[in-house]
Design a protein around this motif. Sequence first.
Motif, PDB file in Angstrom:
ATOM      1  N   LEU A  10       0.837  -1.204   0.000  1.00 30.76           N
ATOM      2  CA  LEU A  10       0.000   0.000   0.000  1.00 30.76           C
ATOM      3  C   LEU A  10       0.871   1.253   0.000  1.00 30.76           C
ATOM      4  N   LYS A  11       1.908   1.274   0.823  1.00 32.01           N
ATOM      5  CA  LYS A  11       2.816   2.419   0.862  1.00 32.01           C
ATOM      6  C   LYS A  11       3.452   2.646  -0.512  1.00 32.01           C
ATOM      7  N   GLU A  12       3.865   1.564  -1.163  1.00 34.57           N
ATOM      8  CA  GLU A  12       4.473   1.676  -2.490  1.00 34.57           C
ATOM      9  C   GLU A  12       3.481   2.227  -3.520  1.00 34.57           C
ATOM     10  N   GLU A  13       2.237   1.784  -3.435  1.00 36.36           N
ATOM     11  CA  GLU A  13       1.225   2.254  -4.383  1.00 36.36           C
ATOM     12  C   GLU A  13       0.865   3.718  -4.137  1.00 36.36           C
ATOM     13  N   ILE A  14       0.834   4.151  -2.894  1.00 34.08           N
ATOM     14  CA  ILE A  14       0.569   5.563  -2.607  1.00 34.08           C
ATOM     15  C   ILE A  14       1.728   6.413  -3.127  1.00 34.08           C
ATOM     16  N   GLN A  15       2.946   5.892  -3.007  1.00 34.08           N
ATOM     17  CA  GLN A  15       4.103   6.613  -3.542  1.00 34.08           C
ATOM     18  C   GLN A  15       4.016   6.707  -5.066  1.00 34.08           C
ATOM     19  N   ARG A  16       3.518   5.663  -5.699  1.00 36.11           N
ATOM     20  CA  ARG A  16       3.398   5.645  -7.160  1.00 36.11           C
ATOM     21  C   ARG A  16       2.297   6.590  -7.643  1.00 36.11           C
ATOM     22  N   LEU A  17       1.161   6.580  -6.967  1.00 38.41           N
ATOM     23  CA  LEU A  17      -0.018   7.314  -7.434  1.00 38.41           C
ATOM     24  C   LEU A  17      -0.199   8.694  -6.797  1.00 38.41           C
ATOM     25  N   GLY A  18       0.450   8.915  -5.656  1.00 44.31           N
ATOM     26  CA  GLY A  18       0.204  10.128  -4.881  1.00 44.31           C
ATOM     27  C   GLY A  18       0.920  11.357  -5.395  1.00 44.31           C
ATOM     28  N   THR A  19       0.473  12.482  -4.888  1.00 44.48           N
ATOM     29  CA  THR A  19       1.106  13.765  -5.168  1.00 44.48           C
ATOM     30  C   THR A  19       1.350  14.457  -3.825  1.00 44.48           C
ATOM     31  N   PRO A  20       2.387  15.290  -3.739  1.00 51.48           N
ATOM     32  CA  PRO A  20       2.650  15.979  -2.472  1.00 51.48           C
ATOM     33  C   PRO A  20       1.513  16.934  -2.107  1.00 51.48           C
ATOM     34  N   GLY A  21       1.091  16.862  -0.856  1.00 50.41           N
ATOM     35  CA  GLY A  21       0.059  17.760  -0.351  1.00 50.41           C
ATOM     36  C   GLY A  21       0.687  19.032   0.176  1.00 50.41           C
ATOM     37  N   PRO A  22      -0.117  19.905   0.791  1.00 54.57           N
ATOM     38  CA  PRO A  22       0.385  21.187   1.302  1.00 54.57           C
ATOM     39  C   PRO A  22       1.501  21.013   2.338  1.00 54.57           C
ATOM     40  N   ASP A  23       1.466  19.909   3.089  1.00 58.22           N
ATOM     41  CA  ASP A  23       2.484  19.672   4.116  1.00 58.22           C
ATOM     42  C   ASP A  23       3.681  18.877   3.580  1.00 58.22           C
ATOM     43  N   GLY A  24       3.666  18.581   2.277  1.00 59.27           N
ATOM     44  CA  GLY A  24       4.769  17.846   1.667  1.00 59.27           C
ATOM     45  C   GLY A  24       4.617  16.340   1.701  1.00 59.27           C
ATOM     46  N   LYS A  25       3.623  15.851   2.450  1.00 60.09           N
ATOM     47  CA  LYS A  25       3.380  14.410   2.514  1.00 60.09           C
ATOM     48  C   LYS A  25       2.563  13.975   1.296  1.00 60.09           C
ATOM     49  N   LEU A  26       2.788  12.741   0.865  1.00 55.26           N
ATOM     50  CA  LEU A  26       2.073  12.240  -0.309  1.00 55.26           C
ATOM     51  C   LEU A  26       0.605  11.988   0.012  1.00 55.26           C
ATOM     52  N   GLU A  27      -0.249  12.384  -0.916  1.00 52.92           N
ATOM     53  CA  GLU A  27      -1.696  12.183  -0.787  1.00 52.92           C
ATOM     54  C   GLU A  27      -2.239  11.540  -2.053  1.00 52.92           C
ATOM     55  N   VAL A  28      -3.263  10.737  -1.869  1.00 52.56           N
ATOM     56  CA  VAL A  28      -3.986  10.147  -2.993  1.00 52.56           C
ATOM     57  C   VAL A  28      -5.441  10.018  -2.553  1.00 52.56           C
ATOM     58  N   THR A  29      -6.362  10.135  -3.489  1.00 51.99           N
ATOM     59  CA  THR A  29      -7.767   9.956  -3.106  1.00 51.99           C
ATOM     60  C   THR A  29      -8.114   8.471  -3.123  1.00 51.99           C
ATOM     61  N   PHE A  30      -9.115   8.118  -2.349  1.00 53.42           N
ATOM     62  CA  PHE A  30      -9.560   6.734  -2.285  1.00 53.42           C
ATOM     63  C   PHE A  30     -10.000   6.245  -3.658  1.00 53.42           C
ATOM     64  N   GLY A  31     -10.663   7.109  -4.414  1.00 56.31           N
ATOM     65  CA  GLY A  31     -11.139   6.718  -5.741  1.00 56.31           C
ATOM     66  C   GLY A  31     -10.005   6.328  -6.677  1.00 56.31           C
ATOM     67  N   ILE A  32      -8.907   7.065  -6.626  1.00 56.36           N
ATOM     68  CA  ILE A  32      -7.759   6.737  -7.477  1.00 56.36           C
ATOM     69  C   ILE A  32      -7.182   5.383  -7.079  1.00 56.36           C
ATOM     70  N   LEU A  33      -7.009   5.164  -5.778  1.00 61.44           N
ATOM     71  CA  LEU A  33      -6.485   3.871  -5.309  1.00 61.44           C
ATOM     72  C   LEU A  33      -7.420   2.733  -5.681  1.00 61.44           C
ATOM     73  N   PHE A  34      -8.707   2.928  -5.398  1.00 56.55           N
ATOM     74  CA  PHE A  34      -9.680   1.855  -5.598  1.00 56.55           C
ATOM     75  C   PHE A  34      -9.819   1.490  -7.070  1.00 56.55           C
ATOM     76  N   ASN A  35      -9.747   2.476  -7.956  1.00 60.37           N
ATOM     77  CA  ASN A  35      -9.983   2.237  -9.382  1.00 60.37           C
ATOM     78  C   ASN A  35      -8.730   1.916 -10.185  1.00 60.37           C
ATOM     79  N   ASP A  36      -7.570   1.946  -9.537  1.00 65.63           N
ATOM     80  CA  ASP A  36      -6.320   1.632 -10.232  1.00 65.63           C
ATOM     81  C   ASP A  36      -6.243   0.124 -10.503  1.00 65.63           C
ATOM     82  N   ASP A  37      -5.928  -0.238 -11.738  1.00 66.78           N
ATOM     83  CA  ASP A  37      -5.881  -1.661 -12.124  1.00 66.78           C
ATOM     84  C   ASP A  37      -4.839  -2.441 -11.333  1.00 66.78           C
ATOM     85  N   LYS A  38      -3.665  -1.856 -11.151  1.00 69.05           N
ATOM     86  CA  LYS A  38      -2.610  -2.560 -10.410  1.00 69.05           C
ATOM     87  C   LYS A  38      -3.043  -2.805  -8.972  1.00 69.05           C
ATOM     88  N   CYS A  39      -3.644  -1.807  -8.336  1.00 72.46           N
ATOM     89  CA  CYS A  39      -4.113  -1.954  -6.953  1.00 72.46           C
ATOM     90  C   CYS A  39      -5.217  -3.012  -6.863  1.00 72.46           C
TER      91      CYS A  39
END
Length: 81
Positions: A10-39
């Motif tokens: 999960l951490k690897e997939e968030i790193q792959r799909l995420g973008t840095p948020g205002p605090d610099g931490k990676l963020e991804v929406t649930f919809g992107i994770l849920f609908n990604d074929d690899k995930c």
Amino acid sequence: MNVEHEIQLLKEEIQRLGTPGPDGKLEVTFGILFNDDKCANLFEAIVGTLRAAKRKKIVKYDGELLLQGVHDNVKITLLEV
């Protein structure tokens, strides 16, 4: 499945799909994770993996249970790389 292994994936997939948020931490929406074929192929139950990761303070998101459609725009923040 081993929960620790799934959380690592999960951490690897968030790193792959995420973008840095205002605090610099990676963020991804649930919809992107849920609908990604690899995930979809990696995780048997992504909601369960997310809950386990949240309990271990590896990710942060609002709410307890995420449902497809209803919670697609919920941001999931990766707290621990």
